[in-house]
Design a protein around this motif. Structure first.
Motif, short mmCIF file in Angstrom:
data_model
loop_
_atom_site.label_atom_id
_atom_site.label_comp_id
_atom_site.label_asym_id
_atom_site.label_seq_id
_atom_site.Cartn_x
_atom_site.Cartn_y
_atom_site.Cartn_z
N HIS A 135 37.79 31.98 31.94
CA HIS A 135 39.00 32.30 31.18
C HIS A 135 39.06 33.80 30.86
O HIS A 135 40.15 34.40 30.89
N ILE A 136 37.92 34.38 30.55
CA ILE A 136 37.90 35.82 30.28
C ILE A 136 38.33 36.60 31.52
O ILE A 136 39.16 37.53 31.44
N LEU A 137 37.82 36.21 32.68
CA LEU A 137 38.18 36.90 33.92
C LEU A 137 39.64 36.67 34.28
O LEU A 137 40.33 37.57 34.77
N ARG A 138 40.16 35.47 34.02
CA ARG A 138 41.55 35.17 34.29
C ARG A 138 42.47 35.98 33.38
O ARG A 138 43.51 36.51 33.81
N ALA A 139 42.09 36.08 32.11
CA ALA A 139 42.88 36.88 31.17
C ALA A 139 42.90 38.34 31.58
O ALA A 139 43.94 39.02 31.54
N ARG A 140 41.74 38.86 32.00
CA ARG A 140 41.66 40.26 32.44
C ARG A 140 42.57 40.50 33.64
O ARG A 140 43.29 41.50 33.69
N LYS A 141 42.54 39.59 34.59
CA LYS A 141 43.38 39.73 35.78
C LYS A 141 44.86 39.70 35.42
O LYS A 141 45.69 40.38 36.05
#
Length: 252
Positions: free
Chosen positions: A198-204
């Protein structure tokens, strides 16, 4: 709030036994999420510590306890530690898909298995398929079920090993509820992997925060949340950096 909505009406529940701290009682303040500007209202309430459950936004309003604290991960500054990097590598073959919020038998079966392992005797263990469908599908805001599957073989989707009901807010992703195969012999740490994804998805997506719900001082069930630094907590003066050592002091 700056959202173009009518001011909502708030209600308070009767006290009931706290599910996190023995001997304590919980009380919640809540309001209905409805109308043409529900997303904006949910965003505004999320920034002041409310969480969503179906078409209701709520937050703790306990009479004798302040242990529940809203926390969120600062996405751009998050750097996985060595353990988290290993977990990402170990699960890099997992197939992740953001699905429309539609309940399936496969999801419900995984949820039952998760609850029996991690939360036996909890209130959610009494959910039937209709209750689960309501939890997933009765969303008045932009929501997804993010599914985590083992690799596809010969064109056939792999086994579902995790899922998360997630709201997309204006300033981040709000993890409403996640569950996973807690007995998987080769994929320990799936819950932590789902948070990192989720953190990586939010960053993207250019979203600054991932909302993890409440950290409860004194509850071992909530300690995993402090692994995702930097973390912010909501206090009387707004959102501030969360220092786990400082919060070890008794606050109830």
């Amino acid at each position: 709030m700056t959202a173009p909505v009518r001011f909502p009406r708030f209600f308070v529940t009767n006290p009931s036994p706290c599910p996190y701290l023995p001997g304590k009682s919980e009380r919640k303040v809540f309001t209905e999420l409805s109308g043409p500007h529900t997303d904006e209202l949910n965003d505004a309430l999320g920034r002041i510590g409310f969480r969503r459950s179906q078409n209701v936004a709520y937050r703790p309003s306990c009479l004798d306890c302040k242990a529940c604290v809203s926390v969120r991960v600062v996405v751009d500054e998050f750097q996985p530690n060595s353990t988290q990097r290993k977990l990402l590598r170990r699960n890099q073959d997992i197939v992740v898909e953001a699905c429309e919020p539609w309940a399936t038998e496969e999801q419900f079966s995984l949820l039952q298995k998760y609850l029996s392992k991690r939360h036996p005797g909890g209130g959610m263990t009494e959910m039937d398929e209709m209750d689960y469908s309501d939890m997933i599908e009765q969303s008045p805001v932009k929501s997804y079920v993010i599914e985590y599957r083992e690799p596809t073989v010969d064109g056939v989707k792999g086994r579902l090993v995790g899922a998360c009901l997630t709201d997309q807010q204006g300033d981040g992703l709000s993890m409403i509820y996640s569950f996973f195969d807690a007995d998987h012999p080769d994929r320990a740490g799936l819950g932590n992997f789902i948070i990192m994804d989720h953190i990586l998805r939010a960053r993207k997506a250019g979203l600054p925060f991932v909302y993890l719900g409440y950290w409860v001082n004194g509850s071992s069930r909530m300690e995993y949340k402090v692994r995702f630094q930097p973390l912010e907590q909501l206090g009387p003066d707004g959102w501030r950096r969360f220092n786990p050592k400082a919060n070890l002091k008794k606050t109830i």
